[in-house]
Design a protein around this motif. Structure first.
Motif, mmCIF file in Angstrom:
data_model
loop_
_atom_site.group_PDB
_atom_site.id
_atom_site.type_symbol
_atom_site.label_atom_id
_atom_site.label_comp_id
_atom_site.label_asym_id
_atom_site.label_seq_id
_atom_site.Cartn_x
_atom_site.Cartn_y
_atom_site.Cartn_z
ATOM 1 N N GLU A 54 -4.014 -0.028 -5.789
ATOM 2 C CA GLU A 54 -2.582 -0.234 -5.584
ATOM 3 C C GLU A 54 -2.157 -1.518 -6.261
ATOM 4 N N VAL A 71 0.855 -1.197 0.000
ATOM 5 C CA VAL A 71 0.000 0.000 0.000
ATOM 6 C C VAL A 71 0.884 1.238 0.000
ATOM 7 N N ASP A 117 -4.753 5.373 2.545
ATOM 8 C CA ASP A 117 -5.037 3.949 2.702
ATOM 9 C C ASP A 117 -4.183 3.348 3.820
#
Length: 201
Positions: free
Chosen positions: A200, A101, A106
């Protein structure tokens, strides 16, 4: 049949035979893997080794009521094993977040989720221990206050509820973080907080 089984007494218990069954399981799964050379057979082979070794370890540590059971208590084996697995999952989850990530929002969302899930485990485990230590006193108190308020003092029950919440939290994170493409659904945002829609790799 593993050769060790032939040397056991005719009335040997399943617990006694289990370590040899574990060896047989390894042989079966290993044969499947080397015969099929498939991913699932490979996982079965690896898992069977863990299962077989765990059975032997368990027997070695809990065989004597006057030895290990008296000093440590078999329950501690279960608790330490469970807690150790939780710690490993939490550490690996944080590692996956760093690795897969890249969006700051996030990452922040998932780090909060790790803290939330781990917090549920820790608080639930604390309630479980308090329930074990003060079982007699809590029972008297529950009978005194009666229903429905006595339910609030069912600390072992709260342990199960909090554990389920913690497990569910980590299940969602690990599921998302180990997919080919890391992304977060709208359902996740309700549990984890604000989310980014960026995908991602």
């Amino acid at each position: 049949m593993p050769p060790g089984l032939h040397r056991l007494p005719a009335k040997a218990s399943l617990s006694t035979k289990s370590i040899y069954y574990g060896l047989g399981l390894v042989g079966l799964c290993s044969s499947l893997f080397h015969g099929l050379l498939s991913y699932h057979a490979h996982m079965a082979d690896d898992t069977s080794m863990i299962v077989a070794t765990s059975i032997v370890c368990y027997r070695a540590m809990t065989y004597s009521e006057t030895g290990y059971h008296t000093v440590k208590d078999e329950q501690m084996v279960h608790e330490l094993s469970f807690v150790s697995l939780i710690v490993v999952v939490a550490i690996k989850t944080r590692s996956l977040i760093k690795l897969r990530v890249h969006n700051p929002k996030d990452k922040e969302m998932l780090h909060r989720a790790v803290i939330f899930g781990a917090g549920c485990f820790v608080f639930g485990y604390l309630l479980w221990q308090l329930d074990s230590i003060f079982c007699a006193q809590l029972t008297i108190l529950k009978r005194t206050v009666g229903l429905p308020w006595g339910i609030l003092l069912e600390l072992h029950g709260w342990w199960h509820i909090l554990t389920a919440i913690g497990v569910h939290t980590f299940m969602i994170m690990v599921d998302r973080l180990t997919r080919d493409e890391v992304q977060f659904a709208s359902d996740d945002s309700r549990l984890f907080g604000a989310k980014s829609t960026k995908k991602e790799e």
